[in-house]
Design a protein around this motif. Structure first.
Motif, PDB file in Angstrom:
ATOM      1  N   UNK A  37      -1.080   0.811  -4.846  1.00 25.78           N
ATOM      2  CA  UNK A  37       0.118   1.502  -5.165  1.00 25.78           C
ATOM      3  C   UNK A  37       0.310   1.191  -6.785  1.00 25.78           C
ATOM      4  N   UNK A  38      -0.668   0.753  -7.478  1.00 31.16           N
ATOM      5  CA  UNK A  38      -0.620   0.613  -8.738  1.00 31.16           C
ATOM      6  C   UNK A  38       0.472  -0.409  -9.367  1.00 31.16           C
ATOM      7  N   UNK A  39       0.920  -1.365  -8.336  1.00 30.61           N
ATOM      8  CA  UNK A  39       1.521  -2.303  -8.660  1.00 30.61           C
ATOM      9  C   UNK A  39       1.183  -3.765  -8.537  1.00 30.61           C
ATOM     10  N   UNK A  40       1.932  -4.846  -8.841  1.00 29.74           N
ATOM     11  CA  UNK A  40       1.206  -6.128  -8.711  1.00 29.74           C
ATOM     12  C   UNK A  40       1.582  -6.743  -7.171  1.00 29.74           C
ATOM     13  N   UNK A  41       0.784  -7.724  -6.965  1.00 27.82           N
ATOM     14  CA  UNK A  41       1.164  -8.271  -5.695  1.00 27.82           C
ATOM     15  C   UNK A  41       2.286  -9.155  -5.645  1.00 27.82           C
ATOM     16  N   UNK A  42       3.044  -9.518  -6.869  1.00 27.41           N
ATOM     17  CA  UNK A  42       4.421 -10.151  -6.856  1.00 27.41           C
ATOM     18  C   UNK A  42       5.263  -8.965  -6.368  1.00 27.41           C
ATOM     19  N   UNK A  43       5.203  -7.834  -6.797  1.00 24.81           N
ATOM     20  CA  UNK A  43       6.111  -6.726  -6.541  1.00 24.81           C
ATOM     21  C   UNK A  43       5.868  -6.794  -4.942  1.00 24.81           C
ATOM     22  N   UNK A  44       4.934  -6.695  -4.363  1.00 23.02           N
ATOM     23  CA  UNK A  44       4.661  -6.666  -3.036  1.00 23.02           C
ATOM     24  C   UNK A  44       5.377  -7.747  -2.311  1.00 23.02           C
ATOM     25  N   UNK A  45       5.271  -8.978  -2.895  1.00 26.59           N
ATOM     26  CA  UNK A  45       6.037 -10.068  -2.241  1.00 26.59           C
ATOM     27  C   UNK A  45       7.387  -9.749  -2.265  1.00 26.59           C
ATOM     28  N   UNK A  46       7.979  -9.221  -3.422  1.00 25.62           N
ATOM     29  CA  UNK A  46       9.560  -8.988  -3.324  1.00 25.62           C
ATOM     30  C   UNK A  46      10.143  -7.937  -2.508  1.00 25.62           C
ATOM     31  N   UNK A  47       9.146  -6.844  -2.223  1.00 25.39           N
ATOM     32  CA  UNK A  47       9.528  -5.979  -1.105  1.00 25.39           C
ATOM     33  C   UNK A  47       9.544  -6.492   0.135  1.00 25.39           C
ATOM     34  N   UNK A  48       8.503  -7.278   0.384  1.00 20.08           N
ATOM     35  CA  UNK A  48       8.271  -8.069   2.017  1.00 20.08           C
ATOM     36  C   UNK A  48       9.365  -9.032   2.201  1.00 20.08           C
ATOM     37  N   UNK A  49      10.024  -9.632   1.006  1.00 22.36           N
ATOM     38  CA  UNK A  49      11.152 -10.666   1.073  1.00 22.36           C
ATOM     39  C   UNK A  49      12.382  -9.494   1.222  1.00 22.36           C
ATOM     40  N   UNK A  50      12.486  -8.414   0.853  1.00 22.07           N
ATOM     41  CA  UNK A  50      13.873  -7.580   0.834  1.00 22.07           C
ATOM     42  C   UNK A  50      14.578  -8.004  -0.477  1.00 22.07           C
ATOM     43  N   UNK A  51      13.787  -8.631  -1.395  1.00 21.53           N
ATOM     44  CA  UNK A  51      14.410  -9.011  -2.718  1.00 21.53           C
ATOM     45  C   UNK A  51      14.621  -7.848  -3.377  1.00 21.53           C
ATOM     46  N   UNK A  52      13.488  -6.923  -3.593  1.00 17.51           N
ATOM     47  CA  UNK A  52      13.577  -5.569  -3.978  1.00 17.51           C
ATOM     48  C   UNK A  52      13.480  -4.430  -3.126  1.00 17.51           C
ATOM     49  N   UNK A  53      14.285  -3.456  -3.344  1.00 14.89           N
ATOM     50  CA  UNK A  53      14.462  -2.358  -2.367  1.00 14.89           C
ATOM     51  C   UNK A  53      13.098  -1.579  -2.774  1.00 14.89           C
ATOM     52  N   UNK A  54      12.548  -0.922  -1.540  1.00 18.93           N
ATOM     53  CA  UNK A  54      11.550   0.039  -1.888  1.00 18.93           C
ATOM     54  C   UNK A  54      12.041   1.522  -1.788  1.00 18.93           C
TER      55      UNK A  54
END
Length: 139
Positions: A37-54
């Motif tokens: 996706x061209x993003x960091x694994x930390x961003x994936x973590x945030x998506x998976x936790x629901x902390x950041x919206x996709x």
């Protein structure tokens, strides 16, 4: 001290957990999905936790990479169906599958089981597991 943290939306948490479920089912790391996706694994973590919206376009990309329709991420989402007796039973049974596939053992069993091509062997394995479960209940 006043808590100013905003709680994640239940839908965002659900979508994130479905991303994690599908990613782990495929044996894909957060790093690999992030790279795609061209993003960091930390961003994936945030998506998976629901902390950041996709966002919509990002969810479309994720669905393409994980080879599922976008609707997969919303299956059994909170508030999706009116609370009816039959609907509740179906939701709890599909939640059971999600819980099973989210566990390490369930994921390993599922991956190994789908590699068995002989239907007779698969049936015998199911029978074995059922008999072991019945034995455990009898103890």
């Amino acid at each position: 001290m006043i808590e100013n943290k905003k709680k994640p939306n239940p839908i965002d948490i659900h979508v994130g957990s479905r991303i994690r479920l599908r990613r782990t089912m495929l044996g894909m790391s957060q790093e690999k999905l992030g790279e795609s996706l061209g993003i960091t694994f930390q961003q994936i973590q945030k998506y998976e936790k629901g902390t950041n919206r996709v966002g919509a376009s990002r969810l479309q990309n994720i669905s393409s990479i994980l080879n599922v329709p976008v609707s997969f991420f919303f299956e059994d989402a909170p508030g999706e169906h009116p609370a009816t007796a039959g609907g509740m039973e179906e939701a709890s049974s599909s939640n059971y599958v999600v819980d099973f596939l989210s566990s390490s053992e369930g994921l390993q069993l599922n991956r190994a089981f789908v590699k068995i091509s002989d239907p007779k062997v698969r049936r015998r394995l199911v029978d074995l597991v059922k008999s072991l479960a019945a034995e455990a209940e009898g103890d």
